[in-house]
Design an enzyme around this catalytic site. Structure first.
Site, PDB file in Angstrom:
ATOM      1  N   HIS A  66      58.465 -78.943  29.209  1.00  0.00           N
ATOM      2  CA  HIS A  66      58.404 -78.877  30.676  1.00  0.00           C
ATOM      3  C   HIS A  66      58.131 -77.441  31.134  1.00  0.00           C
ATOM      4  CE1 HIS A  66      59.516 -79.196  34.881  1.00  0.00           C
ATOM      5  NE2 HIS A  66      59.332 -80.502  34.755  1.00  0.00           N
TER       6      HIS A  66
ATOM      7  N   GLU B  26      51.061 -82.661  33.790  1.00  0.00           N
ATOM      8  CA  GLU B  26      51.877 -82.154  34.903  1.00  0.00           C
ATOM      9  C   GLU B  26      51.436 -80.723  35.226  1.00  0.00           C
ATOM     10  OE1 GLU B  26      56.103 -83.305  35.994  1.00  0.00           O
ATOM     11  OE2 GLU B  26      56.475 -81.570  34.763  1.00  0.00           O
TER      12      GLU B  26
ATOM     13  N   SER C 116      55.155 -83.435  42.118  1.00  0.00           N
ATOM     14  CA  SER C 116      55.222 -83.825  43.536  1.00  0.00           C
ATOM     15  C   SER C 116      54.861 -85.293  43.792  1.00  0.00           C
ATOM     16  CB  SER C 116      54.339 -82.912  44.390  1.00  0.00           C
ATOM     17  OG  SER C 116      54.824 -81.587  44.341  1.00  0.00           O
TER      18      SER C 116
ATOM     19  N   GLY D  70      60.229 -85.736  39.915  1.00  0.00           N
ATOM     20  CA  GLY D  70      61.329 -84.789  40.068  1.00  0.00           C
ATOM     21  C   GLY D  70      62.140 -85.102  41.308  1.00  0.00           C
TER      22      GLY D  70
HETATM   23  P1  13P Z   1      58.679 -82.612  41.522  1.00  0.00           P
HETATM   24  O1  13P Z   1      58.404 -84.113  41.542  1.00  0.00           O
HETATM   25  O2  13P Z   1      59.917 -82.249  42.259  1.00  0.00           O
HETATM   26  O3  13P Z   1      57.473 -81.838  41.901  1.00  0.00           O
HETATM   27  O4  13P Z   1      58.997 -82.265  40.006  1.00  0.00           O
HETATM   28  C1  13P Z   1      58.113 -82.684  39.033  1.00  0.00           C
HETATM   29  C2  13P Z   1      58.707 -82.458  37.714  1.00  0.00           C
HETATM   30  O5  13P Z   1      58.946 -81.322  37.325  1.00  0.00           O
HETATM   31  C3  13P Z   1      58.991 -83.618  36.893  1.00  0.00           C
HETATM   32  O6  13P Z   1      59.297 -83.250  35.603  1.00  0.00           O
END
Ligand code: 13P
Length: 254
Positions: free
Chosen positions: A97, A169, A215, A236
Site C-alpha cells: 500500500h 491504486e 477515492s 478506504g
Molecule cells: P480512499 O478510498 O480513502 O481514497 O483510500 C483508498 C485506499 O487507500 C484503499 O486502500
C-alpha cells in the site's frame, strides 16, 4: 462474474465501543442487501481481526489484515506475522500500500518478501500498485507500474500468481477525491494483463483479479469499476460507513 469489494479500514475504530458500533451497523446493512455476486473483504486494524472474524460469519464476507511482516517468527519487536493473522481468521492481507511506502519506508522488495510469506501461509495477497502524480505527469506511470509488478512478484510461480489480487491504486487518487477516468483505469488494466500474459501466458493472466482503488464512492464506482471492467474495488474512507460501503457493493452486484 463475482466482484471483490475490499474495505481498508486503516487506523480507525479506536475503541471497543466504536468497533461494536461498526460491526452492528455492518450486519444490519448487510441483512437488507441481497449481494449474491460479491465477495466482501473487511480489513480492520490487526487488533480487531480476530473479533471481526468471529462476529461476521456471512458466507460472502471474509476478513483480511492490513499488513504482515516478512518473517514468520522471532525477535522483531512490534511486528505481526502471516501465521498469526491467519490463525485468528484472516484470509487476505493488503501488501504494497502506498501509505506503507510513504510512512514506513516499504518498497517493491519488501512487498515481494511479504507476498511470498503470505502465499506460503495460505493468505491471499492484495497487492497494490500505482504511480504518483509526478510519475504520471512525467509520462513514466507505465514504467513504474511494470517495475512494481516485476519486482513485487519476482520468483513467484505462475501457479501462485493466480491467487494474488492486484489493485491498481494510483497514489494521487488515495485520500484525495481525485479520480482517474474510466479510460485511464482501463489503460492500466490492459498494461497489467499484457504483463501477466507475457510472464505467465494468457490463460493464467485472465484468471488474475485486477481491482481499482483510490477515492471510490457509490457515485463513482460505475466510472472506476464497471466502465473499465475491473474485478472489484479497494475502498478506504467510504468503508468506514457501512451503508455507503455496501451501496458500492450493491452497485457492483447487479
Ligand atoms: P480512499 O478510498 O480513502 O481514497 O483510500 C483508498 C485506499 O487507500 C484503499 O486502500
Amino acid at each position: 462474474m463475482q466482484k471483490i469489494i475490499i474495505a481498508n479500514l486503516k487506523m480507525n475504530l479506536l475503541t471497543l465501543a466504536e468497533r461494536e458500533r461498526y460491526i452492528e451497523s455492518f450486519k444490519k446493512e448487510l441483512k437488507n442487501k441481497n449481494l449474491a455476486n460479491s465477495q466482501i473483504v473487511l480489513c480492520p486494524p490487526a487488533v480487531h481481526v480476530e473479533y471481526f472474524s468471529k462476529s461476521l460469519k456471512a458466507k460472502n464476507v471474509s476478513i483480511g489484515a492490513q499488513n504482515i511482516f516478512s518473517e514468520e517468527r522471532g525477535s522483531y519487536t512490534g511486528e505481526i506475522s502471516a501465521p498469526m493473522v491467519k490463525s485468528v481468521g484472516a484470509k487476505y492481507v493488503v501488501i504494497g500500500h502506498s501509505e506503507r511506502k510513504k510512512y514506513f519506508f516499504e518498497n517493491n522488495q519488501t512487498a515481494n518478501a511479504k507476498i511470498k510469506i503470505a502465499l506460503k501461509n495460505g493468505l491471499v495477497p492484495v497487492f497494490c500498485v500505482g504511480e504518483t502524480k509526478e510519475e504520471r505527469l512525467s509520462g513514466s506511470a507505465a514504467d513504474v507500474i511494470m517495475k512494481q509488478i516485476v519486482e513485487g512478484l519476482a520468483d513467484v510461480s505462475s501457479a501462485k500468481i493466480q491467487s494474488v489480487v492486484i489493485v491498481y491504486e494510483p497514489v494521487w487518487a488515495v485520500g484525495s477525491d481525485e479520480t482517474p477516468t474510466g479510460n485511464e483505469i482501463l489503460e492500466a488494466k490492459i498494461l497489467l494483463r499484457k504483463l501477466f500474459s507475457h510472464a505467465c501466458g494468457p490463460e493464467v493472466a485472465n484468471k488474475i483479479k485486477i481491482l481499482y482503488g483510490g477515492s471510490v464512492k457509490a457515485k463513482t464506482v460505475g466510472q472506476v469499476c464497471l466502465e473499465p471492467g475491473m474485478d472489484g474495488v479497494l475502498v478506504g474512507r467510504e468503508s468506514l460507513i457501512p451503508s455507503e460501503f455496501l451501496k458500492i457493493a450493491e452497485t457492483l452486484d447487479s
